[in-house]
Design a protein around this motif. Structure first.
Motif, mmCIF file in Angstrom:
data_model
loop_
_atom_site.group_PDB
_atom_site.id
_atom_site.type_symbol
_atom_site.label_atom_id
_atom_site.label_comp_id
_atom_site.label_asym_id
_atom_site.label_seq_id
_atom_site.Cartn_x
_atom_site.Cartn_y
_atom_site.Cartn_z
ATOM 1 N N LEU A 67 0.874 -1.176 0.000
ATOM 2 C CA LEU A 67 0.000 0.000 0.000
ATOM 3 C C LEU A 67 0.910 1.225 0.000
ATOM 4 C CD1 LEU A 67 -2.847 1.267 0.324
ATOM 5 C CD2 LEU A 67 -2.500 1.117 2.810
ATOM 6 N N ALA A 68 0.776 2.057 -1.044
ATOM 7 C CA ALA A 68 1.620 3.248 -1.157
ATOM 8 C C ALA A 68 0.768 4.491 -0.925
ATOM 9 C CB ALA A 68 2.270 3.306 -2.537
ATOM 10 N N SER A 69 1.435 5.581 -0.598
ATOM 11 C CA SER A 69 0.703 6.803 -0.289
ATOM 12 C C SER A 69 0.331 7.559 -1.560
ATOM 13 C CB SER A 69 1.536 7.682 0.645
ATOM 14 O OG SER A 69 2.817 7.840 0.109
ATOM 15 N N ALA A 70 -0.528 8.552 -1.395
ATOM 16 C CA ALA A 70 -0.943 9.405 -2.514
ATOM 17 C C ALA A 70 0.298 10.033 -3.143
ATOM 18 C CB ALA A 70 -1.882 10.501 -2.007
ATOM 19 N N ASN A 71 0.316 10.116 -4.467
ATOM 20 C CA ASN A 71 1.399 10.755 -5.237
ATOM 21 C C ASN A 71 2.723 9.990 -5.242
ATOM 22 O OD1 ASN A 71 -0.369 12.876 -5.659
ATOM 23 N ND2 ASN A 71 0.422 14.007 -3.890
ATOM 24 N N TYR A 72 2.763 8.761 -4.667
ATOM 25 C CA TYR A 72 3.962 7.945 -4.809
ATOM 26 C C TYR A 72 4.023 7.495 -6.269
ATOM 27 C CZ TYR A 72 7.280 4.117 -4.129
ATOM 28 O OH TYR A 72 8.361 3.281 -4.225
ATOM 29 N N PRO A 73 5.156 7.410 -6.958
ATOM 30 C CA PRO A 73 6.508 7.629 -6.433
ATOM 31 C C PRO A 73 7.038 9.060 -6.590
ATOM 32 C CG PRO A 73 6.636 6.662 -8.623
ATOM 33 C CD PRO A 73 5.179 6.830 -8.307
ATOM 34 N N ARG A 100 6.128 4.135 0.352
ATOM 35 C CA ARG A 100 5.512 2.826 0.541
ATOM 36 C C ARG A 100 5.162 2.703 2.020
ATOM 37 N NH1 ARG A 100 9.324 -1.403 -2.282
ATOM 38 N NH2 ARG A 100 10.925 -0.107 -1.310
ATOM 39 N N VAL A 101 3.901 2.524 2.310
ATOM 40 C CA VAL A 101 3.425 2.660 3.687
ATOM 41 C C VAL A 101 3.469 1.323 4.429
ATOM 42 C CG1 VAL A 101 1.435 3.304 5.103
ATOM 43 C CG2 VAL A 101 2.034 4.651 3.076
ATOM 44 N N LEU A 102 2.996 0.286 3.786
ATOM 45 C CA LEU A 102 2.996 -1.037 4.430
ATOM 46 C C LEU A 102 2.793 -2.100 3.362
ATOM 47 C CD1 LEU A 102 -0.244 -1.893 4.418
ATOM 48 C CD2 LEU A 102 -0.325 -0.392 6.392
ATOM 49 N N ALA A 103 2.972 -3.349 3.763
ATOM 50 C CA ALA A 103 2.672 -4.473 2.871
ATOM 51 C C ALA A 103 1.794 -5.454 3.626
ATOM 52 C CB ALA A 103 3.947 -5.170 2.409
ATOM 53 N N VAL A 104 0.804 -5.981 2.939
ATOM 54 C CA VAL A 104 -0.023 -7.026 3.522
ATOM 55 C C VAL A 104 0.425 -8.347 2.926
ATOM 56 C CG1 VAL A 104 -2.357 -7.890 3.845
ATOM 57 C CG2 VAL A 104 -1.944 -5.424 3.778
ATOM 58 N N VAL A 105 0.809 -9.280 3.795
ATOM 59 C CA VAL A 105 1.298 -10.573 3.339
ATOM 60 C C VAL A 105 0.209 -11.619 3.559
ATOM 61 C CG1 VAL A 105 3.107 -12.322 3.576
ATOM 62 C CG2 VAL A 105 3.635 -9.901 3.987
ATOM 63 N N GLY A 106 -0.117 -12.348 2.505
ATOM 64 C CA GLY A 106 -1.055 -13.461 2.611
ATOM 65 C C GLY A 106 -0.315 -14.764 2.378
ATOM 66 N N ARG A 163 -3.206 -14.928 -2.626
ATOM 67 C CA ARG A 163 -3.645 -13.628 -3.168
ATOM 68 C C ARG A 163 -4.935 -13.196 -2.503
ATOM 69 N NH1 ARG A 163 -5.397 -12.433 -8.050
ATOM 70 N NH2 ARG A 163 -4.318 -10.458 -8.131
ATOM 71 N N GLU A 164 -5.866 -14.146 -2.420
ATOM 72 C CA GLU A 164 -7.164 -13.834 -1.826
ATOM 73 C C GLU A 164 -6.973 -13.257 -0.429
ATOM 74 O OE1 GLU A 164 -10.097 -16.977 -3.477
ATOM 75 O OE2 GLU A 164 -10.038 -17.166 -1.274
ATOM 76 N N ARG A 165 -6.089 -13.895 0.332
ATOM 77 C CA ARG A 165 -5.870 -13.465 1.721
ATOM 78 C C ARG A 165 -5.201 -12.097 1.769
ATOM 79 N NH1 ARG A 165 -4.445 -19.281 4.643
ATOM 80 N NH2 ARG A 165 -6.643 -19.778 4.956
ATOM 81 N N ALA A 166 -4.184 -11.901 0.944
ATOM 82 C CA ALA A 166 -3.499 -10.603 0.945
ATOM 83 C C ALA A 166 -4.485 -9.499 0.547
ATOM 84 C CB ALA A 166 -2.314 -10.633 -0.013
ATOM 85 N N TYR A 167 -5.308 -9.766 -0.461
ATOM 86 C CA TYR A 167 -6.253 -8.731 -0.919
ATOM 87 C C TYR A 167 -7.410 -8.542 0.055
ATOM 88 C CZ TYR A 167 -3.753 -7.654 -5.139
ATOM 89 O OH TYR A 167 -2.797 -7.203 -6.001
ATOM 90 N N ASP A 168 -7.850 -9.617 0.737
ATOM 91 C CA ASP A 168 -8.849 -9.437 1.803
ATOM 92 C C ASP A 168 -8.275 -8.520 2.875
ATOM 93 O OD1 ASP A 168 -10.649 -11.031 0.552
ATOM 94 O OD2 ASP A 168 -10.351 -12.798 1.838
ATOM 95 N N GLY A 169 -7.007 -8.732 3.201
ATOM 96 C CA GLY A 169 -6.356 -7.927 4.237
ATOM 97 C C GLY A 169 -6.242 -6.473 3.835
ATOM 98 N N ILE A 170 -5.746 -6.222 2.635
ATOM 99 C CA ILE A 170 -5.513 -4.830 2.233
ATOM 100 C C ILE A 170 -6.853 -4.100 2.054
ATOM 101 C CG2 ILE A 170 -5.375 -4.889 -0.304
ATOM 102 C CD1 ILE A 170 -2.627 -3.384 0.097
#
Ligand code: AMP
Ligand code: GLY
Length: 446
Positions: free
Chosen positions: A328-334, A376-382, A391-398
């Motif tokens: 998950l990246a912030s607004a206007n990254y990069p 880059r703010v965080l990463a969700v790992v599934g 993928r399903e888990r990572a995307y459910d998380g994010i």
């Protein structure tokens, strides 16, 4: 074992998490860390690229091992100073980190070691750049010679854009490396080294562009997954024998042994394996996916590398699951990331089965609320039984995490999950062989 981890990012959060799972590690500290790391271990504010400050902290804490995460402290000589002071260090010396710090130096080492990579020319002015662009033709690949956090590379079919990028590097007194375009999918392989022995981790794939479908500018990396079920059998052995071991041997031969992790950025092209780049540290966000599966205790492994004892390490053990990390990246990254936005929902995401959140650019505000503090703010790992479930888990998380203006790619590992990652055809490779003699030799670093 008491360990100090240097760095502020998602890679360091993954390393800290791995160390805490090692039964032989009894205490972990981090500097400077981030909000996610601070929730796990004591953190210490300092300039991570200041060798004296890092060494003073290591002395004060009396740690047994220092793990240096990012490239900037490595290139600044933090490992050298720590070693001088008698610490065991996982992370190369300043001289060895030049494999990442200078792309031109990396090309020289590859040439010396006979490592297959893209043909390249160094250009110091517009005239030389134009000549090099025309030598290789489109698509053009222009790389800032120095460190640029993964953002110094422009790949384009627009000659004007290629020249403009080169000019922007010359304007600030730099040089560029211009090279032939490599077709075929990319693989990141982390190879641990103690200066002479090498131990590969599991291959991963990174997604460098900001938008779905690999559109938009390059970033530090928007997602990753591991392992890769589509790579040819024997790829890891081939990378060790043709890339990693010869490079480690060449560095030792030059009197600048490489101790740490050699990140081999590879392209599987129609003409065979080619190195795109070396980094002198773990990749981000690949580390978040790779370490999520490692079952061999991490502290012991990194200590063995630091102490020249990787030959004593048993075959690595891995969880059978597949890991997918979505950034998950912030607004206007990069371009010019906006910071200071509230982040909500991390706890909820962490509570999901097979999901964990690793922080990168996060901090807490005066009220102890979580806010964004970087691109880059965080990463969700599934973690899941296969890519589809991971993928399903990572995307459910994010999907549970809210960040104003936050951006993430919807297609991390999507092609691989569908089984449609295409390896350039062997037919094409054979045609090339027939028409060009021995491409393997021709293509080595010049
Ligand atoms: P680097 O910083 O060298 O890893 O480059 C960043 C990204 O640019 C790589 O991950 C590739 O996607 C792309 N790239 C770099 N060099 C080449 C090349 N010679 N051919 C094609 N793509 C490249
Ligand atoms: N994921 C790319 C890098 O760490 O350079």
């Amino acid at each position: 074992m008491k360990v100090l981890v240097i760095g502020p990012g998602g890679r360091e959060h993954a390393i800290v998490r791995g160390l805490l799972a090692d039964p032989y590690v009894h205490e972990v500290h981090a500097a400077p860390g981030n909000a996610g790391i601070a929730a796990l271990v004591p953190t210490h504010q300092l300039n991570a690229s200041d060798p004296e400050a890092v060494t003073a902290l290591a002395n004060k804490l009396e740690v047994d091992l220092v793990v240096v995460g990012p490239e900037a402290p490595l290139v600044a000589g933090v490992s050298d100073r720590l070693r001088e002071a008698g610490f065991a260090v996982f992370g190369p010396s300043k001289a060895a980190a030049a494999l990442e710090g200078s792309k031109a130096f990396a090309k020289q080492v590859m040439a010396g070691a006979g490592v297959p990579t893209a043909m390249a020319k160094v250009a110091a002015n517009a005239e030389e750049a134009a000549e090099a662009l025309d030598t290789f033709g489109a698509p053009y690949v222009v790389k800032d010679d120095g460190l640029a956090a993964g953002k110094g590379v422009v790949v384009t079919s627009d000659r004007g854009e290629a020249l403009a990028h080169a000019q922007s590097c010359f304007d600030v007194g730099g040089e560029v490396v211009i090279e032939e375009f490599l077709d075929g999918p990319e693989v990141s392989l982390f190879v641990l080294s103690d200066g002479s022995n090498v131990v590969p981790l599991a291959p991963a794939q990174d997604f460098k562009r900001i938008y779905d479908g690999d559109e938009g500018p390059n970033t530090g990396g928007m997602g990753a997954y591991s392992p890769l079920d589509w790579v040819p059998a024997g790829l890891v052995d081939e990378v060790i024998s043709r890339v990693a071991q010869p490079t480690i041997d060449e560095m030792a031969h030059r009197g600048t042994p490489f101790v740490g992790v050699l990140y081999c950025g590879l392209a599987l092209t129609s003409r065979g394996l080619r190195v795109i780049e070396f980094n002198a540290r773990f990749g981000d966000p690949e580390t978040q996916a790779v370490l999520a599966r490692l079952r061999t205790p991490l502290g012991g492994l990194l200590m063995a590398a630091a102490k020249g004892q990787l030959d004593t390490v048993e075959t690595l053990r891995w969880a059978p699951e597949t890991a997918v990390a979505v950034v998950l990246a912030s607004a206007n990254y990069p371009d010019s990331p906006r910071t200071g936005d509230r982040i909500r929902g991390v706890k909820k995401a962490n509570a999901l089965d097979g999901v964990h959140v690793l922080h990168a650019g996060t901090a807490t505000d005066d009220e102890q609320k979580l806010i964004s503090a970087g691109g880059r703010v965080l990463a969700v790992v599934g973690l899941g039984e296969d890519l589809v479930e991971a993928r399903e888990r990572a995307y459910d998380g994010i999907g549970l995490i809210q960040l104003d203006g936050g951006q993430y790619r919807r297609d991390i590992a999507a092609k691989a999950a569908r089984g449609t990652v295409l390896l350039p055809s062997q037919d094409k490779a054979n045609q090339d062989k027939a028409s060009q003699g021995a491409p393997q030799e021709q293509e080595q670093a010049k």
